[in-house]
Write a protein that holds these residues in place. Structure first.
Motif, PDB file in Angstrom:
ATOM      1  N   PRO A  82      -7.038 -85.489 -25.322  1.00 45.70           N
ATOM      2  CA  PRO A  82      -5.589 -85.556 -25.102  1.00 45.70           C
ATOM      3  C   PRO A  82      -5.098 -86.969 -24.799  1.00 45.70           C
ATOM      4  O   PRO A  82      -3.943 -87.290 -25.032  1.00 45.70           O
ATOM      5  N   GLY A  83      -5.975 -87.826 -24.322  1.00 42.88           N
ATOM      6  CA  GLY A  83      -5.594 -89.207 -24.038  1.00 42.88           C
ATOM      7  C   GLY A  83      -5.132 -89.948 -25.278  1.00 42.88           C
ATOM      8  O   GLY A  83      -4.313 -90.858 -25.197  1.00 42.88           O
ATOM      9  N   ARG A  84      -5.664 -89.562 -26.429  1.00 41.97           N
ATOM     10  CA  ARG A  84      -5.226 -90.192 -27.688  1.00 41.97           C
ATOM     11  C   ARG A  84      -3.745 -89.909 -27.939  1.00 41.97           C
ATOM     12  O   ARG A  84      -3.012 -90.769 -28.396  1.00 41.97           O
ATOM     13  N   LEU A  97      -2.448 -84.027 -34.003  1.00 46.63           N
ATOM     14  CA  LEU A  97      -3.554 -83.545 -34.829  1.00 46.63           C
ATOM     15  C   LEU A  97      -4.834 -84.335 -34.574  1.00 46.63           C
ATOM     16  O   LEU A  97      -5.921 -83.770 -34.463  1.00 46.63           O
ATOM     17  N   VAL A  98      -4.707 -85.646 -34.488  1.00 47.11           N
ATOM     18  CA  VAL A  98      -5.881 -86.485 -34.253  1.00 47.11           C
ATOM     19  C   VAL A  98      -6.464 -86.216 -32.872  1.00 47.11           C
ATOM     20  O   VAL A  98      -7.681 -86.068 -32.719  1.00 47.11           O
ATOM     21  N   ALA A  99      -5.609 -86.150 -31.870  1.00 50.42           N
ATOM     22  CA  ALA A  99      -6.093 -85.892 -30.509  1.00 50.42           C
ATOM     23  C   ALA A  99      -6.819 -84.550 -30.440  1.00 50.42           C
ATOM     24  O   ALA A  99      -7.868 -84.439 -29.800  1.00 50.42           O
ATOM     25  N   ARG A 100      -6.275 -83.566 -31.107  1.00 54.35           N
ATOM     26  CA  ARG A 100      -6.898 -82.244 -31.092  1.00 54.35           C
ATOM     27  C   ARG A 100      -8.245 -82.272 -31.803  1.00 54.35           C
ATOM     28  O   ARG A 100      -9.226 -81.698 -31.336  1.00 54.35           O
ATOM     29  N   SER A 101      -8.320 -82.970 -32.935  1.00 52.65           N
ATOM     30  CA  SER A 101      -9.584 -82.990 -33.684  1.00 52.65           C
ATOM     31  C   SER A 101     -10.681 -83.714 -32.905  1.00 52.65           C
ATOM     32  O   SER A 101     -11.858 -83.398 -33.055  1.00 52.65           O
TER      33      SER A 101
END
Length: 64
Positions: free
Chosen positions: A45-47, A37-41
């Motif tokens: 994608p590296g997150r 969810l965080v990476a998407r927001s």
């Protein structure tokens, strides 16, 4: 299903964790869902990859 993979990995010595496989699976899947969810927001994608690598390292799994 995830708990079964963790159990098999613990038996093989690939994964190391103290809690039950069911508890570890819940934490692992919840952390991956949150990271997704965080990476998407952030559109990054590296997150997600970074979080997944940390979670695998915490299990004693080799990095890919």
């Amino acid at each position: 299903m995830a708990a079964g993979v963790l159990k098999d990995g613990a038996r093989a010595g690939t994964f190391i964790f103290k809690e039950s496989a069911n508890d570890r699976a819940r934490v692992l899947l919840g952390a991956l869902e949150g990271a997704m969810l965080v990476a998407r927001s952030y559109g990054d994608p590296g997150r997600f990859k970074s979080a997944a690598e940390c979670l695998l390292a915490d299990l004693g799994a080799p990095a890919r």
